[in-house]
Design a protein around this motif. Sequence first.
Motif, mmCIF file in Angstrom:
data_model
loop_
_atom_site.group_PDB
_atom_site.id
_atom_site.type_symbol
_atom_site.label_atom_id
_atom_site.label_comp_id
_atom_site.label_asym_id
_atom_site.label_seq_id
_atom_site.Cartn_x
_atom_site.Cartn_y
_atom_site.Cartn_z
ATOM 1 N N ASN A 24 0.792 -1.233 -0.055
ATOM 2 C CA ASN A 24 -0.156 -0.178 -0.115
ATOM 3 C C ASN A 24 0.809 1.281 0.104
ATOM 4 O O ASN A 24 0.248 2.232 -0.004
ATOM 5 C CB ASN A 24 -1.096 -0.134 1.152
ATOM 6 C CG ASN A 24 -0.306 0.040 2.590
ATOM 7 O OD1 ASN A 24 0.929 -0.243 2.621
ATOM 8 N ND2 ASN A 24 -0.926 0.456 3.591
ATOM 9 N N ARG A 25 2.215 1.101 0.154
ATOM 10 C CA ARG A 25 2.945 2.268 0.042
ATOM 11 C C ARG A 25 3.450 2.448 -1.485
ATOM 12 O O ARG A 25 4.224 1.424 -2.038
ATOM 13 C CB ARG A 25 4.227 1.998 0.789
ATOM 14 C CG ARG A 25 3.602 2.204 2.455
ATOM 15 C CD ARG A 25 5.122 2.332 3.234
ATOM 16 N NE ARG A 25 4.618 2.038 4.617
ATOM 17 C CZ ARG A 25 5.482 1.458 5.374
ATOM 18 N NH1 ARG A 25 6.735 1.551 5.268
ATOM 19 N NH2 ARG A 25 5.120 1.684 6.706
ATOM 20 N N VAL A 26 3.448 3.408 -2.112
ATOM 21 C CA VAL A 26 3.874 3.670 -3.471
ATOM 22 C C VAL A 26 5.491 3.952 -3.694
ATOM 23 O O VAL A 26 6.066 3.531 -4.386
ATOM 24 C CB VAL A 26 3.191 4.888 -4.108
ATOM 25 C CG1 VAL A 26 3.694 5.259 -5.464
ATOM 26 C CG2 VAL A 26 1.661 4.562 -4.334
ATOM 27 N N HIS A 27 5.813 4.846 -2.570
ATOM 28 C CA HIS A 27 7.510 5.117 -2.727
ATOM 29 C C HIS A 27 8.019 4.850 -1.039
ATOM 30 O O HIS A 27 7.212 5.231 -0.441
ATOM 31 C CB HIS A 27 7.735 6.522 -2.940
ATOM 32 C CG HIS A 27 7.274 7.141 -4.206
ATOM 33 N ND1 HIS A 27 8.164 6.611 -5.514
ATOM 34 C CD2 HIS A 27 6.376 7.616 -4.851
ATOM 35 C CE1 HIS A 27 7.592 7.032 -6.734
ATOM 36 N NE2 HIS A 27 6.513 7.617 -6.274
ATOM 37 N N HIS A 70 7.804 7.495 2.727
ATOM 38 C CA HIS A 70 8.319 6.629 3.809
ATOM 39 C C HIS A 70 9.962 5.978 3.495
ATOM 40 O O HIS A 70 10.272 6.508 2.586
ATOM 41 C CB HIS A 70 7.344 5.024 3.623
ATOM 42 C CG HIS A 70 6.034 5.429 4.361
ATOM 43 N ND1 HIS A 70 5.767 5.300 5.635
ATOM 44 C CD2 HIS A 70 5.122 5.762 3.701
ATOM 45 C CE1 HIS A 70 4.342 5.505 5.751
ATOM 46 N NE2 HIS A 70 3.903 5.694 4.532
ATOM 47 N N TYR A 71 10.443 5.292 4.288
ATOM 48 C CA TYR A 71 11.768 4.872 4.066
ATOM 49 C C TYR A 71 12.191 3.485 4.708
ATOM 50 O O TYR A 71 11.351 3.202 5.356
ATOM 51 C CB TYR A 71 12.896 6.157 4.630
ATOM 52 C CG TYR A 71 12.665 6.433 6.216
ATOM 53 C CD1 TYR A 71 13.344 5.369 7.066
ATOM 54 C CD2 TYR A 71 11.853 7.302 6.658
ATOM 55 C CE1 TYR A 71 13.094 5.777 8.646
ATOM 56 C CE2 TYR A 71 11.741 7.579 8.060
ATOM 57 C CZ TYR A 71 12.332 6.648 8.879
ATOM 58 O OH TYR A 71 12.072 7.066 10.480
ATOM 59 N N ILE A 72 13.278 3.012 4.124
ATOM 60 C CA ILE A 72 13.632 1.717 4.450
ATOM 61 C C ILE A 72 15.054 1.748 5.087
ATOM 62 O O ILE A 72 15.780 2.524 4.287
ATOM 63 C CB ILE A 72 13.519 0.703 3.411
ATOM 64 C CG1 ILE A 72 11.943 0.663 2.836
ATOM 65 C CG2 ILE A 72 14.116 -0.792 3.746
ATOM 66 C CD1 ILE A 72 11.946 -0.051 1.425
ATOM 67 N N CYS A 73 15.303 1.312 6.045
ATOM 68 C CA CYS A 73 16.613 1.257 6.811
ATOM 69 C C CYS A 73 17.184 -0.112 6.856
ATOM 70 O O CYS A 73 16.579 -0.961 6.989
ATOM 71 C CB CYS A 73 16.522 1.842 8.211
ATOM 72 S SG CYS A 73 15.945 3.290 8.533
#
Length: 111
Positions: free
Chosen positions: A14-17, A93-96
């Motif tokens: 559900n997150r585009v970016h 959002h971000y991915i770590c």
Amino acid sequence: MAENDFLKTMTPTNRVHNYIGATKLADATTPTWRWTDPSANPIPPAPGAAGPGFEDWTAGQPGGGPTAQFCMSFRNQGGVFHWDDLSCARNEHYICEKNAKWPKKKSTEKC
């Protein structure tokens, strides 16, 4: 490549970016993208170019656009994930990536 495949299975559809740790030098004439982790595998000098490293750009990307797009995101197009260039000023959002020995605390922990 294995990390990229792992992200595809773990990223909410559900997150585009979702920003990931790569940026481009702030110069529109320089096609060089770099991981913020200097020990990571290199990104080829241009999409589809021969050279060391791995790339997984969305078709037609990185494409620039009307604003400076110097940050890389993991883009969801109907459940299919590839890289995309975005303005670093966007609220996404971000991915770590963390070391496996990182202290495991509450989910509110920052990167």
